[in-house]
Write a protein that holds these residues in place. Structure first.
Motif, PDB file in Angstrom:
ATOM      1  N   ALA A 131      33.854  15.961 -18.214  1.00 49.08           N
ATOM      2  CA  ALA A 131      33.033  14.935 -18.859  1.00 49.08           C
ATOM      3  C   ALA A 131      33.755  14.321 -20.060  1.00 49.08           C
ATOM      4  CB  ALA A 131      31.696  15.535 -19.296  1.00 49.08           C
ATOM      5  N   LEU A 132      34.393  15.159 -20.872  1.00 46.26           N
ATOM      6  CA  LEU A 132      35.125  14.651 -22.037  1.00 46.26           C
ATOM      7  C   LEU A 132      36.209  13.659 -21.613  1.00 46.26           C
ATOM      8  CD1 LEU A 132      35.570  18.010 -23.989  1.00 46.26           C
ATOM      9  CD2 LEU A 132      34.282  16.032 -24.824  1.00 46.26           C
ATOM     10  N   ILE A 133      36.976  14.026 -20.596  1.00 49.95           N
ATOM     11  CA  ILE A 133      38.063  13.164 -20.138  1.00 49.95           C
ATOM     12  C   ILE A 133      37.509  11.898 -19.487  1.00 49.95           C
ATOM     13  CG2 ILE A 133      40.039  13.000 -18.577  1.00 49.95           C
ATOM     14  CD1 ILE A 133      40.396  16.057 -18.969  1.00 49.95           C
ATOM     15  N   GLY A 134      36.442  12.044 -18.704  1.00 47.65           N
ATOM     16  CA  GLY A 134      35.831  10.876 -18.070  1.00 47.65           C
ATOM     17  C   GLY A 134      35.352   9.854 -19.080  1.00 47.65           C
ATOM     18  N   LEU A 135      34.736  10.321 -20.156  1.00 50.76           N
ATOM     19  CA  LEU A 135      34.252   9.430 -21.203  1.00 50.76           C
ATOM     20  C   LEU A 135      35.413   8.809 -21.978  1.00 50.76           C
ATOM     21  CD1 LEU A 135      31.360  11.710 -22.458  1.00 50.76           C
ATOM     22  CD2 LEU A 135      31.038   9.369 -21.636  1.00 50.76           C
ATOM     23  N   GLU A 136      36.389   9.625 -22.326  1.00 51.87           N
ATOM     24  CA  GLU A 136      37.501   9.154 -23.145  1.00 51.87           C
ATOM     25  C   GLU A 136      38.332   8.101 -22.412  1.00 51.87           C
ATOM     26  OE1 GLU A 136      39.507   9.501 -26.944  1.00 51.87           O
ATOM     27  OE2 GLU A 136      37.549  10.129 -26.172  1.00 51.87           O
ATOM     28  N   VAL A 144      25.536   6.066 -13.817  1.00 50.68           N
ATOM     29  CA  VAL A 144      25.100   6.633 -12.538  1.00 50.68           C
ATOM     30  C   VAL A 144      26.228   6.566 -11.511  1.00 50.68           C
ATOM     31  CG1 VAL A 144      23.518   6.346 -10.577  1.00 50.68           C
ATOM     32  CG2 VAL A 144      22.674   6.071 -12.931  1.00 50.68           C
ATOM     33  N   ILE A 145      26.430   7.668 -10.812  1.00 49.56           N
ATOM     34  CA  ILE A 145      27.286   7.675  -9.621  1.00 49.56           C
ATOM     35  C   ILE A 145      26.357   7.846  -8.425  1.00 49.56           C
ATOM     36  CG2 ILE A 145      29.025   8.962  -8.305  1.00 49.56           C
ATOM     37  CD1 ILE A 145      30.459   9.587 -10.879  1.00 49.56           C
ATOM     38  N   PRO A 146      26.377   6.898  -7.486  1.00 46.32           N
ATOM     39  CA  PRO A 146      25.453   6.958  -6.344  1.00 46.32           C
ATOM     40  C   PRO A 146      25.708   8.181  -5.461  1.00 46.32           C
ATOM     41  CG  PRO A 146      26.412   4.769  -6.585  1.00 46.32           C
ATOM     42  CD  PRO A 146      27.189   5.676  -7.478  1.00 46.32           C
ATOM     43  N   TRP A 147      24.658   8.688  -4.876  1.00 50.50           N
ATOM     44  CA  TRP A 147      24.745   9.777  -3.906  1.00 50.50           C
ATOM     45  C   TRP A 147      25.527   9.296  -2.689  1.00 50.50           C
ATOM     46  CZ3 TRP A 147      20.468  10.959   0.085  1.00 50.50           C
ATOM     47  CH2 TRP A 147      20.769  12.141   0.790  1.00 50.50           C
ATOM     48  N   ASP A 148      26.388  10.158  -2.158  1.00 52.48           N
ATOM     49  CA  ASP A 148      27.213   9.780  -1.005  1.00 52.48           C
ATOM     50  C   ASP A 148      26.498   9.947   0.330  1.00 52.48           C
ATOM     51  OD1 ASP A 148      27.175  12.522  -0.676  1.00 52.48           O
ATOM     52  OD2 ASP A 148      29.300  12.821  -1.086  1.00 52.48           O
ATOM     53  N   SER A 167      24.198  20.589 -12.846  1.00 53.85           N
ATOM     54  CA  SER A 167      25.540  21.049 -12.479  1.00 53.85           C
ATOM     55  C   SER A 167      25.952  20.579 -11.091  1.00 53.85           C
ATOM     56  CB  SER A 167      25.607  22.582 -12.555  1.00 53.85           C
ATOM     57  OG  SER A 167      26.929  23.016 -12.780  1.00 53.85           O
ATOM     58  N   SER A 168      25.852  19.273 -10.884  1.00 53.61           N
ATOM     59  CA  SER A 168      26.165  18.694  -9.580  1.00 53.61           C
ATOM     60  C   SER A 168      27.675  18.714  -9.309  1.00 53.61           C
ATOM     61  CB  SER A 168      25.650  17.254  -9.503  1.00 53.61           C
ATOM     62  OG  SER A 168      26.069  16.640  -8.313  1.00 53.61           O
ATOM     63  N   VAL A 169      28.081  19.538  -8.371  1.00 53.83           N
ATOM     64  CA  VAL A 169      29.503  19.626  -8.015  1.00 53.83           C
ATOM     65  C   VAL A 169      30.020  18.307  -7.446  1.00 53.83           C
ATOM     66  CG1 VAL A 169      31.182  20.757  -6.500  1.00 53.83           C
ATOM     67  CG2 VAL A 169      29.486  22.119  -7.743  1.00 53.83           C
ATOM     68  N   PRO A 170      29.340  17.698  -6.455  1.00 52.10           N
ATOM     69  CA  PRO A 170      29.890  16.458  -5.888  1.00 52.10           C
ATOM     70  C   PRO A 170      29.988  15.318  -6.892  1.00 52.10           C
ATOM     71  CG  PRO A 170      27.703  16.916  -5.001  1.00 52.10           C
ATOM     72  CD  PRO A 170      28.147  18.156  -5.711  1.00 52.10           C
ATOM     73  N   TRP A 171      29.065  15.236  -7.843  1.00 53.40           N
ATOM     74  CA  TRP A 171      29.117  14.178  -8.857  1.00 53.40           C
ATOM     75  C   TRP A 171      30.406  14.304  -9.675  1.00 53.40           C
ATOM     76  CZ3 TRP A 171      29.598  12.411 -13.750  1.00 53.40           C
ATOM     77  CH2 TRP A 171      28.968  11.216 -14.094  1.00 53.40           C
ATOM     78  N   PHE A 172      30.700  15.522 -10.123  1.00 49.71           N
ATOM     79  CA  PHE A 172      31.885  15.713 -10.960  1.00 49.71           C
ATOM     80  C   PHE A 172      33.171  15.739 -10.146  1.00 49.71           C
ATOM     81  CE2 PHE A 172      28.681  16.588 -14.096  1.00 49.71           C
ATOM     82  CZ  PHE A 172      29.259  16.114 -15.269  1.00 49.71           C
ATOM     83  N   GLN A 173      33.078  16.029  -8.865  1.00 50.85           N
ATOM     84  CA  GLN A 173      34.257  15.858  -8.009  1.00 50.85           C
ATOM     85  C   GLN A 173      34.633  14.380  -7.910  1.00 50.85           C
ATOM     86  OE1 GLN A 173      32.769  18.092  -4.528  1.00 50.85           O
ATOM     87  NE2 GLN A 173      34.508  19.484  -4.783  1.00 50.85           N
ATOM     88  N   GLU A 174      33.617  13.531  -7.773  1.00 51.82           N
ATOM     89  CA  GLU A 174      33.883  12.101  -7.717  1.00 51.82           C
ATOM     90  C   GLU A 174      34.438  11.603  -9.050  1.00 51.82           C
ATOM     91  OE1 GLU A 174      34.289   8.122  -6.816  1.00 51.82           O
ATOM     92  OE2 GLU A 174      34.175   9.879  -5.517  1.00 51.82           O
ATOM     93  N   ARG A 196      38.074  12.449  -9.155  1.00 53.06           N
ATOM     94  CA  ARG A 196      38.865  11.535  -8.317  1.00 53.06           C
ATOM     95  C   ARG A 196      39.076  10.209  -9.029  1.00 53.06           C
ATOM     96  NH1 ARG A 196      35.856  14.233  -4.016  1.00 53.06           N
ATOM     97  NH2 ARG A 196      34.152  12.720  -4.221  1.00 53.06           N
ATOM     98  N   ARG A 197      38.065   9.728  -9.740  1.00 53.03           N
ATOM     99  CA  ARG A 197      38.195   8.471 -10.479  1.00 53.03           C
ATOM    100  C   ARG A 197      39.192   8.610 -11.641  1.00 53.03           C
ATOM    101  NH1 ARG A 197      32.070   5.786 -10.774  1.00 53.03           N
ATOM    102  NH2 ARG A 197      31.638   5.929  -8.521  1.00 53.03           N
ATOM    103  N   ILE A 198      39.209   9.764 -12.265  1.00 53.40           N
ATOM    104  CA  ILE A 198      40.171  10.000 -13.349  1.00 53.40           C
ATOM    105  C   ILE A 198      41.592  10.025 -12.794  1.00 53.40           C
ATOM    106  CG2 ILE A 198      40.969  11.727 -15.026  1.00 53.40           C
ATOM    107  CD1 ILE A 198      37.975  12.521 -15.357  1.00 53.40           C
ATOM    108  N   GLY A 199      41.777  10.695 -11.659  1.00 51.93           N
ATOM    109  CA  GLY A 199      43.090  10.749 -11.018  1.00 51.93           C
ATOM    110  C   GLY A 199      43.903  11.964 -11.436  1.00 51.93           C
ATOM    111  N   LYS A 200      44.746  12.410 -10.534  1.00 50.06           N
ATOM    112  CA  LYS A 200      45.505  13.644 -10.748  1.00 50.06           C
ATOM    113  C   LYS A 200      46.445  13.553 -11.940  1.00 50.06           C
ATOM    114  CE  LYS A 200      48.570  16.838  -8.270  1.00 50.06           C
ATOM    115  NZ  LYS A 200      49.231  17.116  -6.972  1.00 50.06           N
ATOM    116  N   ASP A 201      47.202  12.479 -12.068  1.00 47.25           N
ATOM    117  CA  ASP A 201      48.188  12.376 -13.142  1.00 47.25           C
ATOM    118  C   ASP A 201      47.525  12.343 -14.513  1.00 47.25           C
ATOM    119  OD1 ASP A 201      50.192  12.370 -11.266  1.00 47.25           O
ATOM    120  OD2 ASP A 201      50.501  10.196 -11.307  1.00 47.25           O
ATOM    121  N   THR A 202      46.465  11.539 -14.629  1.00 46.96           N
ATOM    122  CA  THR A 202      45.757  11.449 -15.913  1.00 46.96           C
ATOM    123  C   THR A 202      45.106  12.774 -16.262  1.00 46.96           C
ATOM    124  OG1 THR A 202      45.328   9.089 -15.609  1.00 46.96           O
ATOM    125  CG2 THR A 202      43.926  10.257 -17.176  1.00 46.96           C
TER     126      THR A 202
END
Length: 272
Positions: free
Chosen positions: A75-80, A90-94, A116-123, A126-132
């Motif tokens: 969450a910290l990295i996603g916000l930053e 909101v991230i839509p349900w898949d 503690s939604s695992v799929p939400w934070f998995q998405e 993925r948006r943050i990306g591996k390198d970042t």
């Protein structure tokens, strides 16, 4: 400067664990064994600079997958990085139905964190990306005590035992988050801290994030990391649990153990 302060605190934590400021209270293990588990509890009194540990060695050396406690860092990295604007994003349900009913819907970040939604934070990962994500883990020194945390799979590395955290690392992270000693904007830390506040009444404020995963040998691993505040004074804690008994209800047991220990130590009555 905040990152430097965080590093200084980590050094102080490690130093303190070998000093007279550590009190080992083995009797606290009765709350863990009563639930047919092994584990360790650690508490840091910020004002006194002192620790209470149920097992000094386990606190320093036992390391397991962080499981959903990683949602704090995610969450910290996603916000930053701007991948989420704030906790109302909101991230839509898949559309995939999963075992936890609360996950099967569109969720805001705040709600996804709380359930503690695992799929939400998995998405989000993925948006943050591996390198970042890797750059941020390196900057934070996340999981470094057991070797550099290397990301192999961006949406499961905190669940698949490829990185591990020790209790003292988890506790240090909580203190740095609370005191804005992490290399993030103040707003970022405030949003995540707000999402962690689970109980707020006239006697105490209890903030935490839970985690639950499976070790390589199939054992169930549980975490609760956070802080309790009484009379505006914070105490930081970590609880790490392990069980080979498939009948153990980890979500219920970990909170029961935490509250049992906190009450044993005189918390949750507003008298600290």
């Amino acid at each position: 400067m905040r990152y430097f302060a965080g590093l200084v605190f980590l050094v102080l934590v490690l130093a303190a664990c070998s000093s007279n400021s550590v009190k080992e209270e083995k009797d606290l293990e009765k709350f863990i064994t009563a639930e047919k588990m092994t584990g360790v509890f650690g508490l840091f009194d910020n004002a006194q600079g002192s620790f209470i540990l149920s097992d000094r060695k386990r606190f320093r050396d036992s390391a397991y997958l962080p499981a959903s406690t990683f949602k704090v860092v995610n969450a910290l990295i996603g916000l930053e990085t701007g991948k989420v604007k704030d906790d109302s994003t909101v991230i839509p349900w898949d559309g995939i139905t999963r075992r936890v009913p609360e996950w099967n819907q569109d969720l805001s970040m705040y709600r996804a964190f709380r359930v503690s939604s695992v799929p939400w934070f998995q998405e989000l990962a993925r948006r943050i990306g591996k390198d970042t994500m890797q750059r941020w883990l390196d900057t934070l020194g996340y999981g470094r005590k057991k070797g550099r945390a290397v990301i192999h799979q961006i949406d499961s590395f905190w669940l698949d035992n490829s990185i591990k955290m020790t209790p003292d690392e988890q506790l240090g992270l909580m203190k740095k988050l609370y005191f804005d000693q992490l290399p993030f904007q103040r707003r970022t830390g405030e949003i995540v801290s707000r999402m962690m506040l689970m109980e707020d009444n006239s006697n105490y404020r209890l903030s935490y994030k839970t985690g639950w995963g499976i070790a390589e040998n199939g054992d169930s691993i549980g975490w609760i990391i956070g802080w309790v505040e009484e009379n505006k004074h914070p105490y930081f804690f970590v609880l790490q649990l392990r069980s080979s008994d498939a009948q153990v209800d980890m979500p219920a047991a970990r909170l029961k153990v935490l509250k049992g220990i906190l009450k044993e130590l005189g918390f949750m009555e507003g008298k600290k």
